[in-house]
Motif scaffolding. Structure first.
Motif, mmCIF file in Angstrom:
data_model
loop_
_atom_site.group_PDB
_atom_site.id
_atom_site.type_symbol
_atom_site.label_atom_id
_atom_site.label_comp_id
_atom_site.label_asym_id
_atom_site.label_seq_id
_atom_site.Cartn_x
_atom_site.Cartn_y
_atom_site.Cartn_z
ATOM 1 N N GLY A 5 6.901 -5.758 -4.690
ATOM 2 C CA GLY A 5 6.368 -7.172 -4.602
ATOM 3 C C GLY A 5 5.174 -7.319 -5.513
ATOM 4 O O GLY A 5 4.172 -8.129 -5.291
ATOM 5 N N GLY A 6 4.936 -6.458 -6.582
ATOM 6 C CA GLY A 6 3.834 -6.258 -7.432
ATOM 7 C C GLY A 6 2.528 -5.593 -6.949
ATOM 8 O O GLY A 6 1.558 -5.715 -7.784
ATOM 9 N N HIS A 7 2.569 -5.027 -5.859
ATOM 10 C CA HIS A 7 1.451 -4.193 -5.188
ATOM 11 C C HIS A 7 1.427 -2.725 -5.833
ATOM 12 O O HIS A 7 2.414 -2.186 -6.177
ATOM 13 N N LEU A 8 0.235 -2.525 -6.072
ATOM 14 C CA LEU A 8 -0.099 -1.061 -6.540
ATOM 15 C C LEU A 8 -0.614 -0.428 -5.384
ATOM 16 O O LEU A 8 -1.938 -0.167 -5.236
ATOM 17 N N TYR A 9 0.108 0.168 -4.291
ATOM 18 C CA TYR A 9 -0.556 0.931 -3.437
ATOM 19 C C TYR A 9 -1.039 2.287 -3.640
ATOM 20 O O TYR A 9 -0.271 2.969 -4.388
ATOM 21 N N THR A 10 -2.163 2.654 -3.355
ATOM 22 C CA THR A 10 -2.858 3.992 -3.457
ATOM 23 C C THR A 10 -3.263 4.535 -1.767
ATOM 24 O O THR A 10 -3.739 3.635 -1.095
ATOM 25 N N ALA A 26 -6.775 5.927 4.146
ATOM 26 C CA ALA A 26 -6.864 4.214 3.729
ATOM 27 C C ALA A 26 -5.726 3.943 2.668
ATOM 28 O O ALA A 26 -5.608 4.883 1.902
ATOM 29 N N ILE A 27 -5.310 2.653 2.664
ATOM 30 C CA ILE A 27 -4.371 2.211 1.834
ATOM 31 C C ILE A 27 -5.156 1.138 1.081
ATOM 32 O O ILE A 27 -5.527 0.113 1.510
ATOM 33 N N ARG A 28 -4.963 1.141 -0.475
ATOM 34 C CA ARG A 28 -5.540 0.089 -1.207
ATOM 35 C C ARG A 28 -4.537 -0.475 -2.139
ATOM 36 O O ARG A 28 -3.572 0.458 -2.383
ATOM 37 N N ASP A 29 -4.700 -1.575 -2.196
ATOM 38 C CA ASP A 29 -3.752 -2.399 -3.313
ATOM 39 C C ASP A 29 -4.788 -2.853 -4.533
ATOM 40 O O ASP A 29 -5.719 -4.111 -4.320
ATOM 41 N N ARG A 30 -4.772 -2.118 -5.473
ATOM 42 C CA ARG A 30 -5.666 -2.412 -6.742
ATOM 43 C C ARG A 30 -7.092 -2.352 -6.211
ATOM 44 O O ARG A 30 -8.118 -3.273 -6.661
ATOM 45 N N GLY A 31 -7.293 -1.315 -5.521
ATOM 46 C CA GLY A 31 -8.849 -0.975 -5.085
ATOM 47 C C GLY A 31 -9.366 -1.704 -3.802
ATOM 48 O O GLY A 31 -10.223 -1.290 -3.080
ATOM 49 N N LYS A 32 -8.559 -3.012 -3.484
ATOM 50 C CA LYS A 32 -8.872 -3.435 -2.465
ATOM 51 C C LYS A 32 -8.353 -2.981 -0.899
ATOM 52 O O LYS A 32 -6.897 -2.712 -0.934
ATOM 53 N N LEU A 33 -9.035 -2.835 0.150
ATOM 54 C CA LEU A 33 -8.498 -1.969 1.318
ATOM 55 C C LEU A 33 -7.434 -2.853 1.844
ATOM 56 O O LEU A 33 -7.784 -4.159 2.141
ATOM 57 N N VAL A 34 -6.428 -2.486 2.125
ATOM 58 C CA VAL A 34 -5.190 -3.193 2.877
ATOM 59 C C VAL A 34 -5.221 -2.648 4.441
ATOM 60 O O VAL A 34 -5.029 -3.365 5.374
ATOM 61 N N ARG A 57 6.188 0.675 5.185
ATOM 62 C CA ARG A 57 6.383 -0.600 6.150
ATOM 63 C C ARG A 57 5.815 -1.549 5.398
ATOM 64 O O ARG A 57 6.374 -2.836 5.355
ATOM 65 N N LEU A 58 4.804 -1.460 4.681
ATOM 66 C CA LEU A 58 4.004 -2.633 3.727
ATOM 67 C C LEU A 58 5.266 -3.039 2.894
ATOM 68 O O LEU A 58 5.319 -4.237 2.224
ATOM 69 N N ILE A 59 5.884 -1.982 2.119
ATOM 70 C CA ILE A 59 6.750 -2.222 1.019
ATOM 71 C C ILE A 59 7.996 -3.016 1.783
ATOM 72 O O ILE A 59 8.501 -3.941 1.031
ATOM 73 N N GLY A 60 8.440 -2.603 2.673
ATOM 74 C CA GLY A 60 9.497 -3.514 3.495
ATOM 75 C C GLY A 60 9.388 -4.591 3.798
ATOM 76 O O GLY A 60 10.357 -5.497 3.590
ATOM 77 N N HIS A 61 8.057 -5.166 4.041
ATOM 78 C CA HIS A 61 7.471 -6.674 4.270
ATOM 79 C C HIS A 61 7.637 -7.304 3.247
ATOM 80 O O HIS A 61 7.629 -8.305 2.994
ATOM 81 N N ASP A 62 7.406 -6.308 1.978
ATOM 82 C CA ASP A 62 7.388 -7.321 0.393
ATOM 83 C C ASP A 62 8.760 -7.493 -0.192
ATOM 84 O O ASP A 62 8.670 -8.506 -0.869
ATOM 85 N N GLU A 63 9.690 -6.846 0.553
ATOM 86 C CA GLU A 63 11.070 -7.059 -0.294
ATOM 87 C C GLU A 63 11.651 -8.319 0.380
ATOM 88 O O GLU A 63 11.468 -8.809 1.451
#
Length: 68
Positions: A5-10, A26-34, A57-63
């Motif tokens: 979904g265009g997310h860049l999770y780290t 911690a899981i971040r998307d482009r530096g922002k805490l998710v 799970r987050l990626i599954g919700h984005d599909e």
């Protein structure tokens, strides 16, 4: 957008500030805490495994859902 979904999770795994010898994540998307861990884990590997499962799970919700 891509498979996630265009997310860049780290994933960040760090020693717990409040519980020596344990680890938090911690899981971040482009530096922002998710998402972050609410409790420390016994090992760095255990914390990372929980975080990676949460990313799945987050990626599954984005599909997009296939209704047919």
């Amino acid at each position: 957008m891509g498979a996630n979904g265009g997310h860049l999770y780290t994933v960040e795994v760090r020693p717990s500030r409040h519980d020596p010898g344990r680890f938090t994540w911690a899981i971040r998307d482009r530096g922002k805490l998710v998402r972050g861990s609410y409790r420390p884990h016994a090992s760095e590997g255990a914390a990372r495994a929980v975080a990676l499962a949460e990313v799945d799970r987050l990626i599954g919700h984005d599909e997009p859902q296939n209704d047919g």
